[in-house]
Design a protein around this motif. Structure first.
Motif, short mmCIF file in Angstrom:
data_model
loop_
_atom_site.label_atom_id
_atom_site.label_comp_id
_atom_site.label_asym_id
_atom_site.label_seq_id
_atom_site.Cartn_x
_atom_site.Cartn_y
_atom_site.Cartn_z
N GLU A 1 -1.90 48.14 26.12
CA GLU A 1 -0.21 47.87 27.06
C GLU A 1 0.73 47.32 25.59
O GLU A 1 0.04 46.96 24.43
N THR B 1 -5.18 56.74 20.07
CA THR B 1 -6.75 56.55 20.42
C THR B 1 -7.47 57.75 20.67
O THR B 1 -7.03 58.70 21.09
N GLN C 1 -3.38 49.10 32.56
CA GLN C 1 -4.29 48.31 32.05
C GLN C 1 -5.74 47.68 32.83
O GLN C 1 -7.01 47.96 33.27
N ILE D 1 -1.53 59.42 25.20
CA ILE D 1 -1.62 58.10 25.83
C ILE D 1 -1.49 56.90 25.47
O ILE D 1 -1.98 57.19 24.96
N GLN D 2 -0.54 56.69 26.33
CA GLN D 2 -0.42 54.53 25.51
C GLN D 2 -1.32 53.67 26.24
O GLN D 2 -0.99 53.74 27.71
N VAL D 3 -3.17 53.48 25.84
CA VAL D 3 -3.87 53.07 26.34
C VAL D 3 -4.09 51.24 26.10
O VAL D 3 -4.33 51.02 27.26
N TYR E 1 -5.14 43.11 21.26
CA TYR E 1 -5.60 44.04 22.42
C TYR E 1 -6.58 44.10 23.05
O TYR E 1 -7.88 43.98 22.57
N THR F 1 1.90 51.95 21.14
CA THR F 1 2.06 53.69 20.37
C THR F 1 -0.03 54.05 19.59
O THR F 1 0.51 54.76 19.64
N SER G 1 3.06 59.27 30.51
CA SER G 1 2.81 58.61 28.93
C SER G 1 1.76 57.20 29.19
O SER G 1 1.30 57.15 28.04
N ARG G 2 1.77 56.44 29.49
CA ARG G 2 0.61 55.21 29.77
C ARG G 2 0.22 54.70 30.82
O ARG G 2 0.13 55.50 32.13
#
Length: 899
Positions: free
Chosen positions: A713, A719, A748, A709-711, A377, A716, A744-745
């Motif tokens: 890509e 973070t 990038q 939050i989905q940081v 990632y 889950t 939720s996300r």
């Protein structure tokens, strides 16, 4: 075209900016500014040898564009009066020019079918400039800025790039032509894999084994297991029944060769030599000539000519030259043919876009599912910016910053951008020029990584970031090193060495290298020693001649016997065709020893579970975990979840201890569980360790909780960002803790400003839930509420249990029930492709007694939980009643036969 476009852009931008500002003082109308600026642009185009033609008062869709150079659209304003531009984006003149520019984007797309991503909108009155680019689905307008050499450089680069005749070097174009879907990648990976699998070259096999050692340690992936995701990757590249390590090595090799070609083109774009490696490769008439050109590239090529001596240091991906044949020829030819479609002038595009070239391509080489399995990632730029902001790093080039797990170099590039911005602001007050700036940043912005491919990508990104400075220096060592920032080469004393002196041992696939301590005092010394080793081995010097050369060059070789043993080891490897990289591997391995103390440590250390690391690497790290007090649990408690520790924990302590100066700050992207989880995080939350008779404290300066939050890509992960200060005095709780909520996300490619605007941030504080036990999980709440919450905390009526733990072998114990037989037995199939350790797929009939529903984290929703699989729980409750193991096996023979 000019042989040194980069130098021309810089020189012309400085002159052009000064002329534009002077014109704004005397100009009486918009026409005066337009004529002056266009004259300057036309002069640049002529000197650069470009074919771009300016079109003025250009009629389009019922309107008129003031000036158009390829995809660069310029709308001019008079520098005086109410319609002039100012640095206030809400000023009437700014609003008017922005409205015009937005309309031009639409008009060009509608009337001429120009892709909106191929347009740069510019508003200018000679004194102020406004830029607009397509970002995603919207036209993004930047804040108005004064006309400076830097901003004029951006304009000239866009004239070059957006007026190019060939393909532009953009992330999207590279992904299309070299990503997983491209013919070049599909053929190249398949051909290279065949060579990896079939070669009998000793060097190729040795380099492959060394790559496995390094990559296995950094990713925690079972390189020898069987994975459905790797099989899917193999199907994509048309590779039948691959060994996972061979396939991944083939993909890395393909990408590494591409990086070298791209980096060579980058250097050629600002080289006074005008040398194009790509042209030489394309024009090579035979297989032998092609290999000769590639060998020149792999031995330093154009980088060495420009004084960049370490671009390929520690490179394990040159092995293909020793396994050369028709498959290698076809793979390289396909790559060079695709690369030849690109216009090299477009490498002078906006550096903010250039830094994404390799990131986007790498994401295209591996499908999301495979990257998730490998833990691959990339840190979003906005997250790196947040860390640097919280550290307080302003880009002062005299301040030192280290990323000990730099990956492809995101934090390094962000730091370099800040250093260059700092220099622009302090250019006249700081008292030094661009050459000294390059010397400072290359000494003070440093990266380490264990992944050979990541190191190559980071060096390329570093080069991209400083390419405008390179011409101001005679030599440059890119400060990105292939090394282990946690386990530096281990030191051994006189007993081990037979009384000859102290050495550091470096374990490799070619055996152990014992390197005398006396040559590892600083970067220059170890570099000159590596040069001497390489030169003498290549020229067949005898051992005595090597020692004499070292002595003549001022390299300390007092421990002659130790140096002789090391040199003769390398001689043996060279005789067996297993050499070519080890002197540089040795030099890079010592980087953590000579880097010294830094003011800031920043990065995103690997999130790899302790149990997924190679056994040998775990054993080597155990003393460090004990040293820092991170093994807080023992025996049964450690085995049941308390032992599920993350590699980022030891990274935090080891990096702060080894590299950070007293009073310095560390900022890491880390798993949020270390603050909240009982057991595994207890040792981490001690936030102190003893060393040399003193206690070192890790004072939390700020924690950002991004777990909602989905940081990253497709991941889950929970973070968080930790910023802490190294100090010798204790600190007091509570400490600052910011919880992010919102989408939720986050995309990038959003900016930090956009990320902050999209989320709600709650300013909280944190303190141990048990005030008498500082290592207990943190309680987070507004500061005024903490004392009240502590008063009502007591012993819960509930007792928490971990549940079941398969010891990392989920693929064996996790099953799906396929059928229930008339006698009650179950037909099951194991979930063979889950987890890091891959196993064979097996179907079997077992008794139902020890098969239980399995509730996974993803199965739990608010007020609802639905098991998605089953698990074999062989540790049956009856066993606690005293039923011996033989009796267990007698009762449930089918289950035990399956296991």
């Amino acid at each position: 075209m000019s042989q040194n476009l980069e130098e021309l852009i810089e020189d012309h931008a400085e002159t052009m900016a000064a002329r534009m500002v002077r014109a704004a003082e005397w100009a009486a109308s918009e026409e005066d500014i337009r004529h002056e600026v266009n004259t300057l642009i036309d002069r640049f185009i002529s000197e650069a040898g470009l074919t771009v033609k300016g079109r003025h008062e250009y009629g389009l869709a019922g309107g008129r564009i003031d000036s158009k150079y390829g995809g660069v659209v310029i709308e001019y304003k008079a520098p005086k009066g109410a319609g002039r531009l100012t640095e206030d984006r809400n000023a009437p003149g700014v609003k008017a020019v922005v409205k015009q520019i937005r309309q031009r984007f639409q008009d060009l797309q509608t009337a001429e079918h120009v892709g909106m991503e191929r347009i740069l909108g510019v508003g200018c009155d000679g004194d102020t400039v406004v830029f607009a680019r397509m970002r995603g689905t919207k036209v993004a307008v930047e804040d108005p800025q004064p006309v400076t050499a830097h901003n004029v450089e951006r304009l000239l680069r866009a004239v070059v790039s957006l007026g190019a005749r060939g393909l532009s070097f953009t992330p999207e174009n590279l992904a299309t032509h070299f990503g997983a879907q491209s013919a070049s990648a599909q053929e190249g990976v398949r051909l290279i894999h065949g060579v990896v699998h079939g070669t009998d070259s000793a060097k190729a096999q040795t380099f492959f084994r060394q790559w496995q050692i390094l990559f296995g340690e950094v990713c925690g992936y079972d390189l020898h297991g069987r994975s459905a995701k790797v099989r899917k990757l193999a199907q994509h590249y048309d590779v039948p029944e691959p060994d996972p390590a061979e396939l991944l090595f083939a993909v890395h090799t393909y990408y590494a060769v591409f990086i070298k070609l791209l980096a060579a083109e980058i250097v050629a774009s600002f080289s006074p030599l005008g040398t194009s490696t790509l042209r030489r490769l394309i024009e090579a008439p035979t297989s032998e000539k092609l290999r000769d050109e590639l060998r020149n590239l792999e031995q330093g090529g154009i980088w060495s000519q420009l004084g960049i001596h370490n671009f390929l240091e520690g490179d394990l991906f040159s092995w293909y030259l020793d396994a050369w044949g028709e498959p290698c020829v076809r793979a390289v030819r396909a790559m060079t043919r695709s690369l030849d479609q690109f216009d090299p002038t477009t490498l002078s595009v906006d550096p903010a876009e250039s830094r994404d070239l390799l990131k986007h391509l790498y994401q295209q080489l591996f499908p999301k599912s495979v990257r998730h399995d490998l833990g691959e990632y990339y840190t979003p730029d906005w997250l790196a910016e947040l860390v640097l902001d919280e550290l307080g790093y302003d880009g002062n080039p005299d301040k030192r910053l280290l990323d000990p797990a730099c990956g492809s170099g995101t934090f390094l590039v962000m730091a370099l951008n800040r250093a260059k911005a700092w220099y622009e602001e302090h250019r006249h007050a700081c008292g030094f020029g661009e050459g000294e700036l390059l010397r400072k940043v290359s000494a003070n912005i440093v990266g380490f990584d264990l992944n050979p491919l990541a190191v190559m990508a980071a060096r390329t990104n570093y080069l991209l970031a400083v390419r405008d400075l390179v011409r101001h220096a005679d030599a440059l060592e890119l400060p990105v090193y292939l090394c282990d920032s946690i386990l530096t080469p281990s030191e051994y004393g006189d007993v081990f060495t037979g009384g000859f002196g102290k050495v550091r041992r470096l374990r490799t696939s070619a055996g152990d290298f014992n390197i005398p301590n006396e040559i590892a005092e600083n970067r220059d010394q170890i570099a000159r020693y590596a040069d001497a080793l390489e030169f003498c081995i290549r020229n067949r010097y005898a051992t005595g001649e090597f020692l004499e050369r070292c002595h003549a060059e001022g390299i300390p070789v007092a421990k002659r016997q130790l140096h002789a043993q090391l040199y003769e080891h390398l001689q043996d490897l060279d005789a067996d065709n297993k050499n070519g990289v080890w002197a540089r591997i040795i030099k890079n391995a010592f980087a953590p020893v000579f880097v010294g103390k830094v003011d800031y440590v920043a990065g995103n250390p690997p999130w790899v579970n302790w149990e997924n690391l190679p056994e040998g690497y775990r054993d080597g790290m155990k003393p460090l975990w004990v040293k820092y007090g991170l093994f807080s649990l023992k025996g049964h408690a450690a085995r049941l979840g308390g032992g599920k520790k993350d590699l980022s924990i030891i990274f935090t302590y080891a990096a702060l201890d080894a590299y950070l100066a007293d009073g310095g700050r560390l900022g890491f992207v880390i798993t949020q569980s270390v603050f909240k989880t009982k057991g595994a995080g207890d040792g981490f939350r001690r936030l102190r360790f003893d060393k040399d008779g003193r206690t070192v404290h890790l004072k939390p300066v700020q924690v950002h909780d991004l777990s909602a939050i989905q940081v990253f890509e497709g991941a889950t992960n929970r973070t968080a960002v930790l910023v802490c200060e190294k100090r010798t005095s204790p600190f007091a709780y509570p400490v600052p803790y910011t919880a992010w909520r919102g989408p939720s996300r986050l995309g990038q490619d959003v900016s930090l400003q956009q990320a902050r605007a999209a989320a709600t941030r709650s300013r909280l504080t944190a303190a141990p839930v048990d005030p008498d036990k500082p290592s207990s999980p943190w309680l987070t709440a507004p500061e005024q509420a903490l004392s009240g919450i502590h008063k009502v905390i007591g012993k819960s009526d509930y007792r928490a249990y971990e549940g079941v733990n398969t010891g990392g072998l989920n693929g064996c114990y996790w099953v799906r029930v396929l059928d229930k037989r008339p006698n009650g037995d179950l037909l099951i199939e194991n979930l063979h492709d889950v987890g890091k350790l891959k196993v064979d797929r097996v179907q079997a009939v077992v008794e139902p007694d020890l098969v239980y529903p399995l509730l996974r984290g993803r199965d739990v929703r608010r007020w609802h939980a639905a098991p998605s699989a089953h698990i074999i729980l062989a540790q049956d409750p009856d066993k606690r009643a005293g039923i011996p193991e033989p009796e267990m096996k007698r009762r449930w023979p089918k289950t035990y036969a399956y296991l």
